[in-house]
Design a protein around this motif. Structure first.
Motif, PDB file in Angstrom:
ATOM      1  N   HIS A   9       0.822  -1.207   0.000  1.00  0.00           N
ATOM      2  CA  HIS A   9       0.000   0.000   0.000  1.00  0.00           C
ATOM      3  C   HIS A   9       0.859   1.262   0.000  1.00  0.00           C
ATOM      4  N   GLY A  10       0.563   2.184  -0.922  1.00  0.00           N
ATOM      5  CA  GLY A  10       1.255   3.466  -0.980  1.00  0.00           C
ATOM      6  C   GLY A  10       2.571   3.448  -1.718  1.00  0.00           C
ATOM      7  N   LYS A  11       2.984   2.299  -2.245  1.00  0.00           N
ATOM      8  CA  LYS A  11       4.250   2.206  -2.965  1.00  0.00           C
ATOM      9  C   LYS A  11       3.998   1.828  -4.423  1.00  0.00           C
ATOM     10  N   PRO A  12       4.896   2.254  -5.334  1.00  0.00           N
ATOM     11  CA  PRO A  12       4.729   1.884  -6.747  1.00  0.00           C
ATOM     12  C   PRO A  12       5.047   0.411  -6.958  1.00  0.00           C
ATOM     13  N   PRO A  13       4.434  -0.212  -7.959  1.00  0.00           N
ATOM     14  CA  PRO A  13       4.654  -1.635  -8.194  1.00  0.00           C
ATOM     15  C   PRO A  13       5.949  -1.961  -8.923  1.00  0.00           C
ATOM     16  N   PHE A  14       6.627  -0.940  -9.455  1.00  0.00           N
ATOM     17  CA  PHE A  14       7.815  -1.175 -10.266  1.00  0.00           C
ATOM     18  C   PHE A  14       9.068  -0.669  -9.555  1.00  0.00           C
ATOM     19  N   ASP A  15      10.201  -1.273  -9.888  1.00  0.00           N
ATOM     20  CA  ASP A  15      11.481  -0.921  -9.290  1.00  0.00           C
ATOM     21  C   ASP A  15      11.876   0.492  -9.701  1.00  0.00           C
ATOM     22  N   GLN A  16      11.955   1.399  -8.723  1.00  0.00           N
ATOM     23  CA  GLN A  16      12.263   2.797  -9.014  1.00  0.00           C
ATOM     24  C   GLN A  16      13.756   3.073  -9.135  1.00  0.00           C
ATOM     25  N   THR A  18      15.553   1.598 -11.484  1.00  0.00           N
ATOM     26  CA  THR A  18      15.874   1.420 -12.898  1.00  0.00           C
ATOM     27  C   THR A  18      15.050   2.389 -13.735  1.00  0.00           C
ATOM     28  N   PHE A  19      15.607   2.783 -14.860  1.00  0.00           N
ATOM     29  CA  PHE A  19      14.894   3.701 -15.747  1.00  0.00           C
ATOM     30  C   PHE A  19      13.591   3.079 -16.244  1.00  0.00           C
ATOM     31  N   PHE A  20      13.641   1.795 -16.622  1.00  0.00           N
ATOM     32  CA  PHE A  20      12.449   1.136 -17.142  1.00  0.00           C
ATOM     33  C   PHE A  20      11.363   1.046 -16.076  1.00  0.00           C
ATOM     34  N   GLY A  21      11.769   0.801 -14.830  1.00  0.00           N
ATOM     35  CA  GLY A  21      10.794   0.741 -13.745  1.00  0.00           C
ATOM     36  C   GLY A  21      10.139   2.091 -13.504  1.00  0.00           C
ATOM     37  N   ARG A  22      10.941   3.156 -13.541  1.00  0.00           N
ATOM     38  CA  ARG A  22      10.381   4.506 -13.369  1.00  0.00           C
ATOM     39  C   ARG A  22       9.479   4.870 -14.541  1.00  0.00           C
ATOM     40  N   LEU A  23       9.882   4.444 -15.742  1.00  0.00           N
ATOM     41  CA  LEU A  23       9.069   4.738 -16.917  1.00  0.00           C
ATOM     42  C   LEU A  23       7.697   4.074 -16.808  1.00  0.00           C
ATOM     43  N   ARG A  24       7.671   2.817 -16.397  1.00  0.00           N
ATOM     44  CA  ARG A  24       6.392   2.119 -16.248  1.00  0.00           C
ATOM     45  C   ARG A  24       5.535   2.775 -15.154  1.00  0.00           C
ATOM     46  N   HIS A  25       6.197   3.232 -14.106  1.00  0.00           N
ATOM     47  CA  HIS A  25       5.457   3.895 -13.024  1.00  0.00           C
ATOM     48  C   HIS A  25       4.804   5.180 -13.523  1.00  0.00           C
ATOM     49  N   PHE A  26       5.565   6.012 -14.243  1.00  0.00           N
ATOM     50  CA  PHE A  26       5.014   7.287 -14.698  1.00  0.00           C
ATOM     51  C   PHE A  26       4.017   7.107 -15.836  1.00  0.00           C
ATOM     52  N   LEU A  27       4.124   6.024 -16.590  1.00  0.00           N
ATOM     53  CA  LEU A  27       3.088   5.725 -17.579  1.00  0.00           C
ATOM     54  C   LEU A  27       1.767   5.442 -16.877  1.00  0.00           C
ATOM     55  N   ASP A  28       1.849   4.819 -15.709  1.00  0.00           N
ATOM     56  CA  ASP A  28       0.648   4.609 -14.900  1.00  0.00           C
ATOM     57  C   ASP A  28       0.093   5.940 -14.388  1.00  0.00           C
ATOM     58  N   VAL A  29       1.002   6.817 -13.944  1.00  0.00           N
ATOM     59  CA  VAL A  29       0.590   8.095 -13.356  1.00  0.00           C
ATOM     60  C   VAL A  29      -0.151   8.959 -14.371  1.00  0.00           C
ATOM     61  N   ILE A  30       0.333   8.994 -15.614  1.00  0.00           N
ATOM     62  CA  ILE A  30      -0.261   9.876 -16.616  1.00  0.00           C
ATOM     63  C   ILE A  30      -1.240   9.141 -17.530  1.00  0.00           C
ATOM     64  N   GLN A  68      -4.392  -2.075  -9.334  1.00  0.00           N
ATOM     65  CA  GLN A  68      -5.277  -1.276 -10.182  1.00  0.00           C
ATOM     66  C   GLN A  68      -6.134  -0.346  -9.340  1.00  0.00           C
ATOM     67  N   ALA A  69      -6.613  -0.827  -8.198  1.00  0.00           N
ATOM     68  CA  ALA A  69      -7.415   0.008  -7.306  1.00  0.00           C
ATOM     69  C   ALA A  69      -6.598   1.185  -6.792  1.00  0.00           C
ATOM     70  N   GLN A  70      -5.341   0.919  -6.444  1.00  0.00           N
ATOM     71  CA  GLN A  70      -4.485   2.006  -5.957  1.00  0.00           C
ATOM     72  C   GLN A  70      -4.179   3.002  -7.072  1.00  0.00           C
ATOM     73  N   LYS A  71      -3.983   2.515  -8.287  1.00  0.00           N
ATOM     74  CA  LYS A  71      -3.743   3.396  -9.429  1.00  0.00           C
ATOM     75  C   LYS A  71      -4.920   4.343  -9.635  1.00  0.00           C
ATOM     76  N   ILE A  72      -6.131   3.793  -9.558  1.00  0.00           N
ATOM     77  CA  ILE A  72      -7.330   4.612  -9.738  1.00  0.00           C
ATOM     78  C   ILE A  72      -7.458   5.643  -8.628  1.00  0.00           C
ATOM     79  N   LYS A  73      -7.237   5.213  -7.397  1.00  0.00           N
ATOM     80  CA  LYS A  73      -7.358   6.138  -6.271  1.00  0.00           C
ATOM     81  C   LYS A  73      -6.335   7.270  -6.367  1.00  0.00           C
ATOM     82  N   GLN A  74      -5.086   6.933  -6.658  1.00  0.00           N
ATOM     83  CA  GLN A  74      -4.043   7.954  -6.727  1.00  0.00           C
ATOM     84  C   GLN A  74      -4.246   8.905  -7.891  1.00  0.00           C
ATOM     85  N   ALA A  75      -4.913   8.446  -8.942  1.00  0.00           N
ATOM     86  CA  ALA A  75      -5.148   9.301 -10.105  1.00  0.00           C
ATOM     87  C   ALA A  75      -6.266  10.300  -9.871  1.00  0.00           C
TER      88      ALA A  75
END
Length: 341
Positions: A9-16, A18-30, A68-75
């Protein structure tokens, strides 16, 4: 979703780290798909997360559903106020609602009036996004946001208008060269406005410092040096961010406009221009904001020098507002220096 790790809870699902992990995280954010989430789906997501925190998950609930629920809530929901963020000012709405502004900024044959209008509209949109996504756990006066907004508008308009006037008075530039140069004017104006906004909004951190915490999340002091590092990196990020968004479309359009199809049908120029801006915005934004890790490692001795002497036994740091943090594990062996956006 099947590749996601166990839900935290409250943490991103991808390894922050690595560049690829951050990229996947921010793709979720936007991800703009969250703009179409219904009220019923939102409530279901909130209820599922509440069940997780209470340890009463329904049978069959998976990690993928929780992520997915956390993604929706944070968005949609502001983490501090618990209120819904207006759709145009959500991070997931930044590209669809910001693209028309980018198209307007990069339109050819700009007049002084249109230049001022689009620069003001761009900074107004940015100010609303910043305010709606602000850190409300540490309330800041509205005057600080107004100060940042007015400073950004003033710098953007001044630079854009000034450069436009200089280009028009440059007698050595031919019509084609002058038009090409004018297309790149929005970048220095927007970049300078972004830096100005950061400095005006967060200059108090330089004198007050930012909160310092250890690896367990306990506040142990403040650091002015950490604040200076955070402000410098944030300003650098804001200056670099518009590069692909405001530089690539003019280059691409200067090539496409030479195509016979667009020369025969000039009415297609604006739609093609809009698609190019949308593509550049959608592809470049997540790449640009993923370049810098939220947590960057450094040696413990160097990180210790960032902290006030009274707090030296226990080190780390965290920015207020939309800033960054410095963090170190309180262990004798070399630890990591963290800077979080």
């Amino acid at each position: 979703m099947s590749e996601y790790v166990r839900f935290q809870h409250g943490k991103p699902p991808f390894d922050q780290n690595t560049f690829f992990g951050r990229l996947r995280h921010f793709l979720d954010v936007i991800d703009p798909s969250t703009l179409f989430v219904t009220e019923k789906r939102l409530q279901e997501s909130l209820e599922l997360l509440d069940c997780f925190k209470q340890g009463t998950l329904p049978p069959g609930a998976t990690d993928a559903q929780l992520w997915q629920a956390q993604k929706i809530k944070q968005a949609i929901i502001h983490p501090d106020t618990g209120e819904k963020i207006p759709m145009p000012f959500r991070m997931s709405g930044f590209i669809p609602f910001g693209t028309p502004v980018v198209v307007g900024l990069l339109l050819p044959h700009q007049t002084l009036a249109s230049t001022i209008f689009w620069q003001c509209l761009n900074q107004s949109h940015n100010a609303c996004v910043n305010y709606c996504n602000r850190n409300a756990s540490k309330p800041a006066p509205v005057s600080k946001f107004l100060e940042g907004y007015l400073g950004a508008v003033t710098s953007a308009v001044s630079i854009a208008v000034g450069l436009n006037v200089l280009v028009r008075r440059a007698r050595r530039l031919g019509p084609t060269t002058r038009l090409l140069v004018q297309r790149f004017i929005p970048f220095p104006a927007v970049a300078a406005a972004n830096v100005c906004n950061v400095v005006l909004m967060r200059h108090s951190e330089l004198s007050e410092g930012i909160s310092v915490l250890d690896d367990s999340g306990n506040v142990v002091g403040t650091s002015k040096v950490a604040a200076r590092h955070a402000l410098l990196e944030t300003a650098l990020t804001r200056a670099v961010l518009p590069v692909p968004i405001l530089i690539l479309p003019p280059i691409i359009m200067s090539v496409l406009e030479r195509l016979p199809l667009l020369q025969r049908r000039p009415r297609l120029v604006l739609p093609v221009h809009s698609l190019v801006c949308l593509a550049a915005f959608a592809l470049a934004l997540p790449l640009a904001i993923s370049l810098f890790p939220q947590m960057s490692q450094n040696s413990r001795p160097e990180a210790e020098s960032l902290l006030p002497p009274p707090r030296r036994p226990s080190v780390g740091g965290r920015a207020s507002s939309a800033g960054r943090c410095l963090l170190l594990p309180p262990r004798p062996e070399p630890g990591g220096l963290c800077v979080r956006v």
